[in-house]
Design an enzyme around this catalytic site. Sequence first.
Site, PDB file in Angstrom:
ATOM      1  N   TYR A   1       0.587  -1.170   0.026  1.00 42.94           N
ATOM      2  CA  TYR A   1      -0.093   0.316   0.342  1.00 42.94           C
ATOM      3  C   TYR A   1       0.426   1.656  -0.214  1.00 42.94           C
ATOM      4  O   TYR A   1       1.192   2.072  -0.633  1.00 42.94           O
ATOM      5  CB  TYR A   1      -1.162   0.034   1.185  1.00 42.94           C
ATOM      6  CG  TYR A   1      -1.877   1.565   1.453  1.00 42.94           C
ATOM      7  CD1 TYR A   1      -2.374   1.855   0.437  1.00 42.94           C
ATOM      8  CD2 TYR A   1      -1.799   1.747   2.741  1.00 42.94           C
ATOM      9  CE1 TYR A   1      -3.191   3.033   0.896  1.00 42.94           C
ATOM     10  CE2 TYR A   1      -2.403   3.284   2.822  1.00 42.94           C
ATOM     11  CZ  TYR A   1      -3.004   3.604   1.444  1.00 42.94           C
ATOM     12  OH  TYR A   1      -3.718   5.048   2.238  1.00 42.94           O
ATOM     13  N   ILE A   2       1.380   1.247   1.430  1.00 48.50           N
ATOM     14  CA  ILE A   2       2.250   2.868   1.006  1.00 48.50           C
ATOM     15  C   ILE A   2       3.521   3.076   0.032  1.00 48.50           C
ATOM     16  O   ILE A   2       4.020   3.560  -0.705  1.00 48.50           O
ATOM     17  CB  ILE A   2       2.836   2.908   2.244  1.00 48.50           C
ATOM     18  CG1 ILE A   2       1.860   2.474   3.760  1.00 48.50           C
ATOM     19  CG2 ILE A   2       3.724   4.130   2.388  1.00 48.50           C
ATOM     20  CD1 ILE A   2       2.422   2.306   4.923  1.00 48.50           C
TER      21      ILE A   2
ATOM     22  N   THR B   1       7.779   3.236  12.468  1.00 47.57           N
ATOM     23  CA  THR B   1       6.594   3.150  13.509  1.00 47.57           C
ATOM     24  C   THR B   1       6.741   4.062  14.448  1.00 47.57           C
ATOM     25  O   THR B   1       7.387   3.652  14.612  1.00 47.57           O
ATOM     26  CB  THR B   1       5.879   2.208  13.227  1.00 47.57           C
ATOM     27  OG1 THR B   1       5.097   2.352  14.015  1.00 47.57           O
ATOM     28  CG2 THR B   1       6.761   1.326  14.178  1.00 47.57           C
TER      29      THR B   1
ATOM     30  N   TYR C   1       6.093  -6.133  17.346  1.00 53.96           N
ATOM     31  CA  TYR C   1       6.681  -5.566  15.570  1.00 53.96           C
ATOM     32  C   TYR C   1       7.081  -4.585  15.890  1.00 53.96           C
ATOM     33  O   TYR C   1       7.543  -3.934  15.260  1.00 53.96           O
ATOM     34  CB  TYR C   1       4.875  -5.229  15.545  1.00 53.96           C
ATOM     35  CG  TYR C   1       4.705  -3.992  14.505  1.00 53.96           C
ATOM     36  CD1 TYR C   1       6.001  -4.008  12.849  1.00 53.96           C
ATOM     37  CD2 TYR C   1       3.884  -2.943  14.610  1.00 53.96           C
ATOM     38  CE1 TYR C   1       5.597  -3.279  11.849  1.00 53.96           C
ATOM     39  CE2 TYR C   1       4.099  -1.891  13.637  1.00 53.96           C
ATOM     40  CZ  TYR C   1       4.651  -2.145  12.429  1.00 53.96           C
ATOM     41  OH  TYR C   1       4.745  -1.063  11.628  1.00 53.96           O
TER      42      TYR C   1
ATOM     43  N   HIS D   1      -7.150  -1.821   9.419  1.00 51.06           N
ATOM     44  CA  HIS D   1      -7.297  -0.948   9.615  1.00 51.06           C
ATOM     45  C   HIS D   1      -8.813  -0.427   9.305  1.00 51.06           C
ATOM     46  O   HIS D   1      -9.107  -0.864   8.566  1.00 51.06           O
ATOM     47  CB  HIS D   1      -5.956  -0.101   8.328  1.00 51.06           C
ATOM     48  CG  HIS D   1      -4.667   0.080   8.262  1.00 51.06           C
ATOM     49  ND1 HIS D   1      -4.218   0.195   7.314  1.00 51.06           N
ATOM     50  CD2 HIS D   1      -3.837  -0.517   9.403  1.00 51.06           C
ATOM     51  CE1 HIS D   1      -2.818   0.135   7.695  1.00 51.06           C
ATOM     52  NE2 HIS D   1      -3.055  -0.298   8.686  1.00 51.06           N
TER      53      HIS D   1
ATOM     54  N   ARG E   1      -6.770   8.890  16.796  1.00 52.27           N
ATOM     55  CA  ARG E   1      -5.304   8.499  16.243  1.00 52.27           C
ATOM     56  C   ARG E   1      -5.685   9.370  14.846  1.00 52.27           C
ATOM     57  O   ARG E   1      -5.644  10.452  14.523  1.00 52.27           O
ATOM     58  CB  ARG E   1      -5.833   6.514  15.170  1.00 52.27           C
ATOM     59  CG  ARG E   1      -5.728   5.308  16.209  1.00 52.27           C
ATOM     60  CD  ARG E   1      -4.463   5.366  17.270  1.00 52.27           C
ATOM     61  NE  ARG E   1      -4.798   4.427  18.182  1.00 52.27           N
ATOM     62  CZ  ARG E   1      -5.741   4.728  19.696  1.00 52.27           C
ATOM     63  NH1 ARG E   1      -5.436   5.513  20.185  1.00 52.27           N
ATOM     64  NH2 ARG E   1      -5.428   3.792  20.171  1.00 52.27           N
TER      65      ARG E   1
ATOM     66  N   ARG F   1     -10.813  -3.065  24.253  1.00 54.65           N
ATOM     67  CA  ARG F   1      -9.414  -4.293  23.576  1.00 54.65           C
ATOM     68  C   ARG F   1      -7.993  -3.884  24.422  1.00 54.65           C
ATOM     69  O   ARG F   1      -7.858  -2.176  25.201  1.00 54.65           O
ATOM     70  CB  ARG F   1      -8.249  -3.686  21.841  1.00 54.65           C
ATOM     71  CG  ARG F   1      -9.549  -4.167  20.600  1.00 54.65           C
ATOM     72  CD  ARG F   1      -8.868  -4.140  19.595  1.00 54.65           C
ATOM     73  NE  ARG F   1      -8.771  -3.111  19.155  1.00 54.65           N
ATOM     74  CZ  ARG F   1      -9.074  -2.665  18.000  1.00 54.65           C
ATOM     75  NH1 ARG F   1      -8.767  -3.103  17.244  1.00 54.65           N
ATOM     76  NH2 ARG F   1      -8.451  -0.876  17.390  1.00 54.65           N
TER      77      ARG F   1
END
Length: 324
Positions: A12-13, A118, A142, A188, A220, A277
């Site tokens: 995608y990016i 990130t 991650y 997403h 976000r 969550r």
Amino acid sequence: MSTIFVTGGAGYIGSICVEQLLNEGYRVAVFDNLTEGHRKAVDTRADFFQGDLSDRTVLRHAFDEAKPDAVMHFAASALVGESMSNPSKYFRNNVANGINLLDVAVEAGVKKFVFSSTCATFGIPERVPLDETLPQQPINPYGESKLLFEKILRWYGQIHNLNFTALRYFNAAGATEKFGEDHRIETHLIPNVLKVALGQKESVDIFGTDYPTPDGTCIRDYIHILDLAQAHILALKSEKSDFYNLGTGGGTSVREVIDACSEISGKKITAIEQPRRAGDPPRLVAASDKIRTELGWSPKYQDIRQIVKDAWAWHVKNPGGYGD
């Protein structure tokens, strides 16, 4: 004319950064194993090499053919939940395979490396918006894998004189006319909400409605993919090795995203309220003062409605994604 070697350029990016690099007059070589990316997402103007970063022989062959001046590294495993159940995959793919790429790049005489990092390297931040001075304390493999690679980059910069830029961001969103977001496992928010508008899902879940935010839902940081691509191109031109956080500085709540998707699509979005969550901070927003000042980055698309509008246009035109 500089040649840029883009790993993960079918994702995608990566695919949209490839498109924008080509529009700016760069030559581009895309390297992707297509486990997450799509062959149709690779701009036809780019050279394409199918291969895996775990295979140095294939990687060297691609470098020999492409003769790149710089590397833009997007290829990574990027699902937080999966990293908690399969950390091995994340450390192998994001760290060990990244070292393969660094070694081959150094051997080939590449002097510039742009890394897609990130804000997950910061974990649950002490304050928001997140700036570069905050301690990096990841709370999942991650984020840890990306932080490890940032540290490795610093050493390669020092020892091999490799100029690098690492860009940290949260939620890339939006689309261009040709390329958009199509993950095989979609986690997403915006594409999942738009699936409801397209009639592909019955509802979307809101995890937690009792957060200390104006409407009780998590906030976000959504950054338009074109603004993100622009930051990567500016990073290519930077002569100083450094780390930059990328964000809007504001942030958008889950409910605001759903409302924007409903408004732009003209469709009713059914949202189901679920419990919180574990590990979801109320607000995650990145500061971008440093990159604005030092590299002259100036995001153009800060309205969530514009981001959603561009994403919706692509999904309407490509309801089945890339179809592979």
